[in-house]
Each structure stands twice: as structure tokens, then as C-alpha cells.
Scaffold this motif. Structure first.
Motif, PDB file in Angstrom:
ATOM      1  N   CYS A   4       0.847  -1.195   0.000  1.00 33.19           N
ATOM      2  CA  CYS A   4       0.000   0.000   0.000  1.00 33.19           C
ATOM      3  C   CYS A   4       0.883   1.246   0.000  1.00 33.19           C
ATOM      4  N   LEU A   5       0.661   2.145  -0.945  1.00 31.09           N
ATOM      5  CA  LEU A   5       1.279   3.469  -0.936  1.00 31.09           C
ATOM      6  C   LEU A   5       0.287   4.373  -0.229  1.00 31.09           C
ATOM      7  N   CYS A   6       0.522   4.604   1.009  1.00 30.51           N
ATOM      8  CA  CYS A   6      -0.461   5.299   1.844  1.00 30.51           C
ATOM      9  C   CYS A   6      -0.688   6.740   1.396  1.00 30.51           C
ATOM     10  N   GLU A   7       0.330   7.411   0.933  1.00 34.12           N
ATOM     11  CA  GLU A   7       0.195   8.771   0.413  1.00 34.12           C
ATOM     12  C   GLU A   7       0.711   8.787  -1.012  1.00 34.12           C
ATOM     13  N   GLU A   8       0.195   9.689  -1.812  1.00 33.03           N
ATOM     14  CA  GLU A   8       0.518   9.711  -3.234  1.00 33.03           C
ATOM     15  C   GLU A   8       2.013   9.902  -3.503  1.00 33.03           C
ATOM     16  N   ASP A   9       2.667  10.775  -2.771  1.00 33.54           N
ATOM     17  CA  ASP A   9       4.081  11.057  -3.009  1.00 33.54           C
ATOM     18  C   ASP A   9       5.002  10.283  -2.059  1.00 33.54           C
ATOM     19  N   ASN A  10       4.476   9.288  -1.388  1.00 37.62           N
ATOM     20  CA  ASN A  10       5.253   8.498  -0.453  1.00 37.62           C
ATOM     21  C   ASN A  10       6.197   7.560  -1.210  1.00 37.62           C
ATOM     22  N   THR A  11       7.417   7.382  -0.712  1.00 37.28           N
ATOM     23  CA  THR A  11       8.362   6.480  -1.362  1.00 37.28           C
ATOM     24  C   THR A  11       8.447   5.137  -0.650  1.00 37.28           C
ATOM     25  N   ALA A  12       7.920   5.021   0.524  1.00 35.70           N
ATOM     26  CA  ALA A  12       7.936   3.764   1.284  1.00 35.70           C
ATOM     27  C   ALA A  12       6.629   3.011   1.074  1.00 35.70           C
ATOM     28  N   ILE A  13       6.745   1.725   0.811  1.00 36.09           N
ATOM     29  CA  ILE A  13       5.569   0.878   0.614  1.00 36.09           C
ATOM     30  C   ILE A  13       5.321   0.105   1.903  1.00 36.09           C
ATOM     31  N   VAL A  14       4.074   0.094   2.346  1.00 33.33           N
ATOM     32  CA  VAL A  14       3.688  -0.673   3.536  1.00 33.33           C
ATOM     33  C   VAL A  14       3.179  -2.026   3.050  1.00 33.33           C
ATOM     34  N   TRP A  15       3.910  -3.098   3.406  1.00 37.94           N
ATOM     35  CA  TRP A  15       3.547  -4.452   2.984  1.00 37.94           C
ATOM     36  C   TRP A  15       2.821  -5.157   4.116  1.00 37.94           C
ATOM     37  N   PHE A  16       1.761  -5.912   3.746  1.00 37.36           N
ATOM     38  CA  PHE A  16       1.047  -6.719   4.740  1.00 37.36           C
ATOM     39  C   PHE A  16       0.357  -7.877   4.039  1.00 37.36           C
ATOM     40  N   TRP A  17       0.056  -8.924   4.815  1.00 33.75           N
ATOM     41  CA  TRP A  17      -0.632 -10.090   4.272  1.00 33.75           C
ATOM     42  C   TRP A  17      -2.135  -9.852   4.273  1.00 33.75           C
ATOM     43  N   LEU A  18      -2.762 -10.183   3.143  1.00 31.94           N
ATOM     44  CA  LEU A  18      -4.214 -10.077   3.014  1.00 31.94           C
ATOM     45  C   LEU A  18      -4.768 -11.492   2.925  1.00 31.94           C
ATOM     46  N   HIS A  19      -5.708 -11.840   3.821  1.00 35.85           N
ATOM     47  CA  HIS A  19      -6.273 -13.185   3.874  1.00 35.85           C
ATOM     48  C   HIS A  19      -7.701 -13.177   3.331  1.00 35.85           C
ATOM     49  N   GLY A  48     -11.632 -13.669   3.052  1.00 35.66           N
ATOM     50  CA  GLY A  48     -12.697 -13.396   4.032  1.00 35.66           C
ATOM     51  C   GLY A  48     -13.140 -11.943   3.934  1.00 35.66           C
ATOM     52  N   ASP A  49     -13.386 -11.331   5.095  1.00 35.63           N
ATOM     53  CA  ASP A  49     -13.835  -9.938   5.129  1.00 35.63           C
ATOM     54  C   ASP A  49     -12.708  -8.990   4.718  1.00 35.63           C
ATOM     55  N   ALA A  50     -13.103  -7.753   4.440  1.00 37.00           N
ATOM     56  CA  ALA A  50     -12.130  -6.721   4.070  1.00 37.00           C
ATOM     57  C   ALA A  50     -11.200  -6.434   5.246  1.00 37.00           C
ATOM     58  N   GLN A  51      -9.923  -6.185   4.953  1.00 37.25           N
ATOM     59  CA  GLN A  51      -8.937  -5.882   5.986  1.00 37.25           C
ATOM     60  C   GLN A  51      -8.359  -4.501   5.750  1.00 37.25           C
ATOM     61  N   ARG A  52      -7.863  -3.898   6.807  1.00 43.04           N
ATOM     62  CA  ARG A  52      -7.322  -2.531   6.749  1.00 43.04           C
ATOM     63  C   ARG A  52      -5.814  -2.536   6.600  1.00 43.04           C
ATOM     64  N   CYS A  53      -5.312  -1.499   5.921  1.00 46.31           N
ATOM     65  CA  CYS A  53      -3.881  -1.256   5.887  1.00 46.31           C
ATOM     66  C   CYS A  53      -3.464  -0.792   7.283  1.00 46.31           C
ATOM     67  N   PRO A  54      -2.390  -1.328   7.839  1.00 43.88           N
ATOM     68  CA  PRO A  54      -2.012  -0.951   9.211  1.00 43.88           C
ATOM     69  C   PRO A  54      -1.553   0.499   9.342  1.00 43.88           C
ATOM     70  N   SER A  55      -1.211   1.144   8.250  1.00 44.69           N
ATOM     71  CA  SER A  55      -0.700   2.508   8.333  1.00 44.69           C
ATOM     72  C   SER A  55      -1.769   3.563   8.049  1.00 44.69           C
ATOM     73  N   CYS A  56      -2.474   3.430   6.926  1.00 42.79           N
ATOM     74  CA  CYS A  56      -3.406   4.499   6.536  1.00 42.79           C
ATOM     75  C   CYS A  56      -4.873   4.155   6.755  1.00 42.79           C
ATOM     76  N   GLY A  57      -5.207   2.868   6.857  1.00 39.94           N
ATOM     77  CA  GLY A  57      -6.594   2.491   7.116  1.00 39.94           C
ATOM     78  C   GLY A  57      -7.407   2.177   5.878  1.00 39.94           C
ATOM     79  N   SER A  58      -6.823   2.156   4.683  1.00 41.22           N
ATOM     80  CA  SER A  58      -7.562   1.756   3.482  1.00 41.22           C
ATOM     81  C   SER A  58      -7.957   0.294   3.590  1.00 41.22           C
ATOM     82  N   HIS A  59      -9.123  -0.033   3.074  1.00 37.72           N
ATOM     83  CA  HIS A  59      -9.620  -1.403   3.160  1.00 37.72           C
ATOM     84  C   HIS A  59      -9.319  -2.160   1.863  1.00 37.72           C
ATOM     85  N   TYR A  60      -8.933  -3.426   2.020  1.00 36.60           N
ATOM     86  CA  TYR A  60      -8.647  -4.318   0.897  1.00 36.60           C
ATOM     87  C   TYR A  60      -9.397  -5.615   1.105  1.00 36.60           C
TER      88      TYR A  60
END
Length: 128
Positions: free
Chosen positions: A90-105, A107-119
């Protein structure tokens, strides 16, 4: 003497054969209707399958731009997967250079741990 005689008969025979053959230009059809062939007429194999699927409105190889989603709990970002879990970046901000990686399982939608977007993970069948 015999060699000269054989040489003369051979050259006259080949000249007669060449005069009987009429030179015709090769006719090649470029396309069924004439002219330059289209992509569909030239395509073979996997490319032909992809063109036929796109003609029917399907996108089996994810070649088209994905739909954009709001990323809320009601309208999460859709992530296709052939298994039960997938790593998402997840690129939490448009001009951000760091990518937040997380496992998506699955089932129900899950949130990004940094920005809160649902996947949400959706099962995807391979076309072949």
C-alpha cells in the motif's frame, strides 16, 4: 566430339524447357478482403485467445486498467488471488516512497495498518 554433341543437346533441351515455362507473378492475398491484414487475422495462439476474450468483454489476463475503488469498508480495493492469502503493498500517500507491505487473507475486508484503506481478497480463476 561426343562431349560436344552431348553438350549441344543438353543446352538445346534446357532452352526448350525454359521457353515452355511461362513466368507468372506470384499472387499473394494480404488479407481476406485484400489489403493489410488486421490484428485478428494475423493473431495466433495466446494472442488470439486474448483478442477473442476482449471482444466478448472479458479480461482474462488482467490487461486492462483495474477499476478504482474508494478503499472504504463498504467499497474496498479488490485484490485478485488464486490462493487463500496474498501479500499487498500500500502506498499510503501519493508522493510516499515507502511501501507498507502486509498479508491479506481471504474473508472480510482488511485494513492497511498505516493508513486504514480497506482491501478485500477475491478468488480469481486462471484462464488456461
Amino acid at each position: 566430339m561426343a562431349g560436344r554433341l552431348l553438350l549441344r543437346t543438353w543446352t538445346t533441351a534446357t532452352l526448350r524447357l525454359r521457353s515452355n515455362v511461362v513466368a507468372r507473378p506470384l499472387q499473394r492475398a494480404m488479407a481476406s478482403g485484400g489489403g493489410i491484414p488486421t490484428d485478428e487475422e494475423q493473431a495466433t495462439g495466446l494472442e488470439r485467445r486474448a483478442l477473442q476474450a476482449l471482444k466478448q468483454g472479458k479480461d482474462p489476463y488482467s490487461m486492462l486498467k483495474p477499476k478504482s475503488y474508494a478503499g472504504t469498508k463498504e467499497d474496498p480495493h479488490i485484490v485478485p488471488c488464486i490462493g487463500t492469502k496474498r501479500m499487498v503493498g500500500c502506498l499510503c500517500e501519493e508522493d510516499n516512497t515507502a511501501i507498507v507491505w502486509f498479508w491479506l487473507h481471504e474473508g472480510d475486508a482488511q485494513r492497511c495498518p498505516s493508513c486504514g484503506s480497506h482491501y478485500k481478497l477475491v478468488h480469481h480463476e486462471l484462464p488456461h
